[in-house]
Each structure stands twice: as C-alpha cells, then as structure tokens.
Design an enzyme around this catalytic site. Structure first.
Site, PDB file in Angstrom:
ATOM      1  N   ASP A 164      -5.117   8.028 -10.071  1.00 53.25           N
ATOM      2  CA  ASP A 164      -5.811   6.729 -10.020  1.00 53.25           C
ATOM      3  C   ASP A 164      -6.468   6.560  -8.659  1.00 53.25           C
ATOM      4  O   ASP A 164      -6.208   7.621  -7.926  1.00 53.25           O
ATOM      5  CB  ASP A 164      -4.513   5.697  -9.980  1.00 53.25           C
ATOM      6  CG  ASP A 164      -5.200   4.358  -9.705  1.00 53.25           C
ATOM      7  OD1 ASP A 164      -6.111   3.716 -10.241  1.00 53.25           O
ATOM      8  OD2 ASP A 164      -4.470   3.530  -8.725  1.00 53.25           O
ATOM      9  N   ASP A 210      -7.628   3.354  -6.515  1.00 50.94           N
ATOM     10  CA  ASP A 210      -7.046   2.161  -5.569  1.00 50.94           C
ATOM     11  C   ASP A 210      -5.756   1.938  -5.615  1.00 50.94           C
ATOM     12  O   ASP A 210      -4.967   2.077  -6.558  1.00 50.94           O
ATOM     13  CB  ASP A 210      -7.868   0.941  -6.239  1.00 50.94           C
ATOM     14  CG  ASP A 210      -9.284   0.927  -6.167  1.00 50.94           C
ATOM     15  OD1 ASP A 210      -9.969   1.074  -4.997  1.00 50.94           O
ATOM     16  OD2 ASP A 210      -9.616   0.803  -7.403  1.00 50.94           O
ATOM     17  N   ASP A 232      -0.145   3.915  -8.709  1.00 51.52           N
ATOM     18  CA  ASP A 232       0.607   3.256  -7.942  1.00 51.52           C
ATOM     19  C   ASP A 232       0.988   1.808  -8.556  1.00 51.52           C
ATOM     20  O   ASP A 232       1.479   0.828  -8.036  1.00 51.52           O
ATOM     21  CB  ASP A 232      -0.128   2.897  -6.601  1.00 51.52           C
ATOM     22  CG  ASP A 232      -1.306   1.860  -6.787  1.00 51.52           C
ATOM     23  OD1 ASP A 232      -1.303   0.971  -6.120  1.00 51.52           O
ATOM     24  OD2 ASP A 232      -2.077   2.344  -7.839  1.00 51.52           O
TER      25      ASP A 232
END
Length: 195
Positions: free
Chosen positions: A13, A15, A169
């Site tokens: 991922d 961001d 996250d």
C-alpha cells in the site's frame, strides 16, 4: 532467512505504509470542505484510512446531504492534494523492505490513490524505481476492501495471488488482501524484520 523470502512477490500500500502522506490528504479534505461550505474533523478523517477518494466523497455527500456530485468533490480534493503533497511525504520504515527486495522479487504498489498522483509521490520520494508496477484507484472498478487492486497487482506481476505478501496499514486493505487470498503484514504493529 527473512520471513519475506517465502513469497514470490511483494505488494505495498502507499499512504501510511510507504509514505506518511495522511497529513496532506487531511489538509486537502479540509480545504475542499471549506471551499464547498462544510467541515470535516480529524477524528472522522482517521476512520477513512485506505478508502479511495471517490468513496470518501460519496460517503460525505450521503451523510451530509450535500448537493454536489461525488466525482466533483473527489476531483477538487485530489487537486488540493496535488498542490500540497510534496510537503507531506515522510518515508516510513517498510520502505527498507522495498529497498532490500528491489530487483530480487517482483514488487508492486497497490493504492487507493490515483495512479498518476501515486507515481508522482513515489518519484518525489525517490522510491518509484524500486517497483515494477503501480496500480491506482483508476485502474480498477471496485476499490479496497474489494480485492481488485491487489489481484490486479498480481496479474501484472504474473504471480499467483496466494504467493503474494501485502504490506498494509488500514482495515480496508487488510480485508482486500484477505479477499484476494494473500497474506498481509500490518505495518502499524509489526517490525520491519530484516535482520
């Protein structure tokens, strides 16, 4: 032997995983909200982690009964983000995993950010060259928590999904990885583990 060696490909991922661009996204949403005459709180924003801009815009329009097309709101937010993003690109610890495996394993970025903006972010942070593929929100019709983003990464890397490891996250991303049949590392609570 690293715990990552058993996988044929690594998918990251963007961001909150490779780059801490969340303050920039929040600033862009604040500017957008001010421009369109509503407010967003930081606590609300943190519930949207991993959600593509268009889905967040759609949620705002529905929850606040805004007389705005979600696509217009999303486009405005992305324009605001493009103007501030370079001031909000702090590298996070798991970039070290990407550096270690660059050129050794196929690697992709699978993000809810538009491809051109994700590519600009990675280039500015001098990370773009580490990855074989960048799959952004504009390349799939169903976004995280749907598996499409990560499945597309695996397809482009020519690797079976079950042989991919995802670094994430956000809950949307965890759910997307699970739906794709991929193992996932929660970068918020896991050490980099390269020693």
């Amino acid at each position: 032997m690293s715990r990552y060696d058993q996988y044929d490909a690594l998918i990251f991922d963007l961001d909150g995983t490779l780059l801490d661009s969340m303050p920039g996204h929040y600033a862009a949403w604040q500017k957008t909200a001010a421009d369109f005459g509503f407010e967003v709180s930081e606590s609300w924003y943190h519930t949207r982690g991993g959600s593509p801009t268009i889905l967040t815009a759609t949620t705002l329009v529905e929850q606040l009964h805004l007389d705005i097309e979600p696509s217009v709101l999303a486009a405005h937010k992305m324009q605001c983000f493009a103007e501030v993003m370079e001031a909000h690109l702090e590298m996070l610890p798991f970039t070290e995993v990407a550096r270690r495996y660059a050129g050794k394993k196929p690697m992709a970025v699978g993000t809810g950010t538009l491809t051109d903006i994700a590519t600009r972010m990675l280039k500015k942070a001098e990370l773009l060259h580490l990855f074989d593929v960048v799959v952004g929100a504009d390349q799939v019709s169903a976004h995280k928590p749907s598996p499409d983003t990560f499945v597309r990464c695996a397809e482009l890397l020519s690797v079976t999904p079950s042989k991919c490891l995802v670094f994430e996250d956000a809950v949307f991303g965890f759910d997307a990885a699970a739906a794709a049949g991929m193992d996932v590392i929660d970068v918020r609570v896991t050490d980099v583990g390269l020693d």
